[in-house]
Scaffold this motif. Structure first.
Motif, PDB file in Angstrom:
ATOM      1  N   GLY A 174       0.822  -1.208   0.000  1.00  0.00           N
ATOM      2  CA  GLY A 174       0.000   0.000   0.000  1.00  0.00           C
ATOM      3  C   GLY A 174       0.852   1.253   0.000  1.00  0.00           C
ATOM      4  O   GLY A 174       2.086   1.186  -0.116  1.00  0.00           O
ATOM      5  N   GLU A 295      -8.397  -3.140  -5.952  1.00  0.00           N
ATOM      6  CA  GLU A 295      -8.628  -1.777  -5.454  1.00  0.00           C
ATOM      7  C   GLU A 295      -7.399  -1.273  -4.686  1.00  0.00           C
ATOM      8  O   GLU A 295      -6.962  -0.127  -4.847  1.00  0.00           O
ATOM      9  CB  GLU A 295      -9.860  -1.765  -4.541  1.00  0.00           C
ATOM     10  CG  GLU A 295     -10.268  -0.365  -4.131  1.00  0.00           C
ATOM     11  CD  GLU A 295     -11.192  -0.349  -2.927  1.00  0.00           C
ATOM     12  OE1 GLU A 295     -11.933  -1.327  -2.715  1.00  0.00           O
ATOM     13  OE2 GLU A 295     -11.145   0.655  -2.179  1.00  0.00           O
ATOM     14  N   GLN A 298      -4.748  -0.313  -7.098  1.00  0.00           N
ATOM     15  CA  GLN A 298      -5.081   0.968  -7.717  1.00  0.00           C
ATOM     16  C   GLN A 298      -4.671   2.125  -6.797  1.00  0.00           C
ATOM     17  O   GLN A 298      -4.008   3.073  -7.219  1.00  0.00           O
ATOM     18  CB  GLN A 298      -6.607   1.008  -7.958  1.00  0.00           C
ATOM     19  CG  GLN A 298      -7.076   2.154  -8.832  1.00  0.00           C
ATOM     20  CD  GLN A 298      -6.639   1.984 -10.291  1.00  0.00           C
ATOM     21  OE1 GLN A 298      -6.831   0.919 -10.880  1.00  0.00           O
ATOM     22  NE2 GLN A 298      -6.015   3.012 -10.847  1.00  0.00           N
ATOM     23  N   ARG A 299      -5.019   2.017  -5.512  1.00  0.00           N
ATOM     24  CA  ARG A 299      -4.683   3.087  -4.556  1.00  0.00           C
ATOM     25  C   ARG A 299      -3.169   3.214  -4.396  1.00  0.00           C
ATOM     26  O   ARG A 299      -2.638   4.311  -4.233  1.00  0.00           O
ATOM     27  CB  ARG A 299      -5.300   2.769  -3.185  1.00  0.00           C
ATOM     28  CG  ARG A 299      -6.804   2.913  -3.172  1.00  0.00           C
ATOM     29  CD  ARG A 299      -7.219   3.123  -1.725  1.00  0.00           C
ATOM     30  NE  ARG A 299      -8.429   2.404  -1.411  1.00  0.00           N
ATOM     31  CZ  ARG A 299      -8.900   2.225  -0.179  1.00  0.00           C
ATOM     32  NH1 ARG A 299      -8.229   2.679   0.855  1.00  0.00           N
ATOM     33  NH2 ARG A 299     -10.021   1.570   0.025  1.00  0.00           N
ATOM     34  N   THR A 300      -2.485   2.073  -4.424  1.00  0.00           N
ATOM     35  CA  THR A 300      -1.026   2.076  -4.267  1.00  0.00           C
ATOM     36  C   THR A 300      -0.359   2.754  -5.468  1.00  0.00           C
ATOM     37  O   THR A 300       0.548   3.576  -5.306  1.00  0.00           O
ATOM     38  CB  THR A 300      -0.503   0.624  -4.130  1.00  0.00           C
ATOM     39  OG1 THR A 300      -1.244  -0.014  -3.098  1.00  0.00           O
ATOM     40  CG2 THR A 300       0.968   0.575  -3.800  1.00  0.00           C
ATOM     41  N   GLU A 302      -1.703   4.937  -7.470  1.00  0.00           N
ATOM     42  CA  GLU A 302      -2.001   6.381  -7.403  1.00  0.00           C
ATOM     43  C   GLU A 302      -1.001   7.071  -6.478  1.00  0.00           C
ATOM     44  O   GLU A 302      -0.498   8.138  -6.768  1.00  0.00           O
ATOM     45  CB  GLU A 302      -3.431   6.625  -6.861  1.00  0.00           C
ATOM     46  CG  GLU A 302      -4.529   6.331  -7.872  1.00  0.00           C
ATOM     47  CD  GLU A 302      -4.296   7.000  -9.225  1.00  0.00           C
ATOM     48  OE1 GLU A 302      -3.912   8.187  -9.240  1.00  0.00           O
ATOM     49  OE2 GLU A 302      -4.459   6.320 -10.256  1.00  0.00           O
ATOM     50  N   TRP A 303      -0.731   6.445  -5.350  1.00  0.00           N
ATOM     51  CA  TRP A 303       0.219   7.032  -4.396  1.00  0.00           C
ATOM     52  C   TRP A 303       1.608   7.143  -5.024  1.00  0.00           C
ATOM     53  O   TRP A 303       2.269   8.173  -4.911  1.00  0.00           O
ATOM     54  CB  TRP A 303       0.271   6.211  -3.104  1.00  0.00           C
ATOM     55  CG  TRP A 303       1.194   6.834  -2.104  1.00  0.00           C
ATOM     56  CD1 TRP A 303       0.903   7.827  -1.217  1.00  0.00           C
ATOM     57  CD2 TRP A 303       2.596   6.554  -1.932  1.00  0.00           C
ATOM     58  NE1 TRP A 303       2.022   8.172  -0.503  1.00  0.00           N
ATOM     59  CE2 TRP A 303       3.070   7.411  -0.918  1.00  0.00           C
ATOM     60  CE3 TRP A 303       3.478   5.656  -2.538  1.00  0.00           C
ATOM     61  CZ2 TRP A 303       4.395   7.398  -0.493  1.00  0.00           C
ATOM     62  CZ3 TRP A 303       4.802   5.655  -2.116  1.00  0.00           C
ATOM     63  CH2 TRP A 303       5.240   6.521  -1.102  1.00  0.00           C
TER      64      TRP A 303
END
Ligand SMILES: NC(=O)c1ccc[n+]([C@@H]2O[C@H](COP(=O)([O-])OP(=O)(O)OC[C@H]3O[C@@H](n4cnc5c(N)ncnc54)[C@H](O)[C@@H]3O)[C@@H](O)[C@H]2O)c1
Length: 311
Positions: A174, A295, A298-300, A302-303
């Motif tokens: 993450g 999901e 995807q968040r990782t 984006e970061w």
């Protein structure tokens, strides 16, 4: 509550720190920044730049902050380094950890939550998903030091009024996981694919791991402030994901990237397949993972797009 978090400049514990602060706790961090980053240190936390192997300094910090709870996340977690230099591994993961435990307990901390490793303590699984009563047979000094400290906590809790909770994490991924470390394949693939560089897979890509999103691990740490007394609890999804599936998920989230990863010979000493049974976590912590792998990836990604300098 006053919570002392070791390793709070690192990936997992900085996320835990943010959540504890949001919940209104007072937090102090001990970290020597060996693999952590100053940018991860929440400005609302008190920050002590300190090597946990320095017993005198850890004693001073505990005297000054007087934690009620200890969240122990600082560690040497590079498995290859643990093999090449087991003395260093033990000096951080056992001696350093003992400094935190002993001085925390001495100044009255009544609870210690410990980041143990479900991926490292069990060794090659005899059955899947791995339950907490699966035989323990670590294949690296790192797994051995994690398991050993679980026992130090148990023994210390019999001699002093401090309650241990050992959380055996699966493979955590993450935001804030570094793409430049030895572990953390989601972060490594994200970093490489965003730079349009080729990825390497050791083996044919069929090796599986249990990937748990850091936000879910944070929730387990929230629950462990009140529950899980004297217990050892797997924190994983119970789902096996192959390295090839990780590559495909990261490539889909990035949207572009080299067509195929390079396949290299499997590295000796790596567990082939693992995932952790989480029924005990459901029962004692009321915890279960909420973030589906795609999901979380995807968040990782984006970061990593927004933090490419230290991602
Ligand atoms: N990342 C995973 O998948 C995973 C899985 C199982 C267990 N864990 C455990 O979770 C914890 C956190 O791991 P992470 O992935 O966030 O790694 P990380 O490297 O980002 O965090 C570890 C932190 O500990 C600090 N540290 C290391 N040695 C220290 C020392 N001697 N004195 C003071 N600080 C020191 C580092 O600077 C770093 O900030 C570790 O205990 C690790 O063993 C992680």
């Amino acid at each position: 509550m006053k919570i002392l978090i070791s390793g709070g400049a690192g990936f997992i514990a900085s996320n835990v720190t943010d959540a504890y602060l949001q919940d209104g706790h007072e937090v102090a961090i001990i970290d020597d920044l060996v693999t952590g980053f100053r940018e991860n240190v929440n400005a609302q936390a008190k920050f002590y730049e300190c090597d946990i192997r320095d017993a005198d300094r850890v004693a001073q910090i505990c005297d000054e902050f007087k934690p009620e709870v200890i969240s122990h996340h600082a560690a040497q977690l590079d498995v290859r380094k643990a093999v090449s230099d087991p003395v260093y591994d033990a000096s951080v993961n056992i001696s350093g950890a003992l400094n935190v435990l002993l001085h925390g307990a001495r100044v009255g901390a009544h609870r210690i939550i410990f980041a143990s490793s479900g991926g490292a303590v069990y060794g090659e699984p005899q059955f899947l998903p791995v339950t907490e009563d699966h035989p323990v047979a670590p294949e690296s000094p790192y797994g051995l030091t994690k398991f050993t400290f679980e026992h130090y906590m148990r023994i210390w809790s019999q001699l002093h009024p401090i309650t241990p909770v050992a959380l055996r994490y699966a493979n955590v991924y993450g935001p804030r996981q570094t793409a430049h470390g030895e572990a953390g394949v989601v972060a490594i693939f994200a970093g490489l694919l965003l730079d349009n560089k080729p990825c390497k897979i050791f083996g044919d890509g069929s090796m599986t791991r249990d990937y748990v999103f850091v936000g879910d691990v944070v929730e387990a740490n929230r629950a462990a402030l009140k529950r899980g007394d004297n217990d050892i609890i797997n924190i994983g999804t119970g789902v096996e994901t192959s390295t090839r599936e990780v590559f495909d998920a990261v490539r889909a989230a990035v949207g572009t990237g080299p067509a195929e990863p390079e396949l290299l010979p499997e590295r000796p000493g790596e567990v082939h397949n693992i995932c952790l049974d989480n029924s005990h976590a459901k029962e004692v912590l009321g915890w279960e993972p909420q973030v589906a792998f795609r999901e979380g990836v995807q968040r990782t990604v984006e970061w990593h797009k927004q933090n490419e300098n230290h991602g």
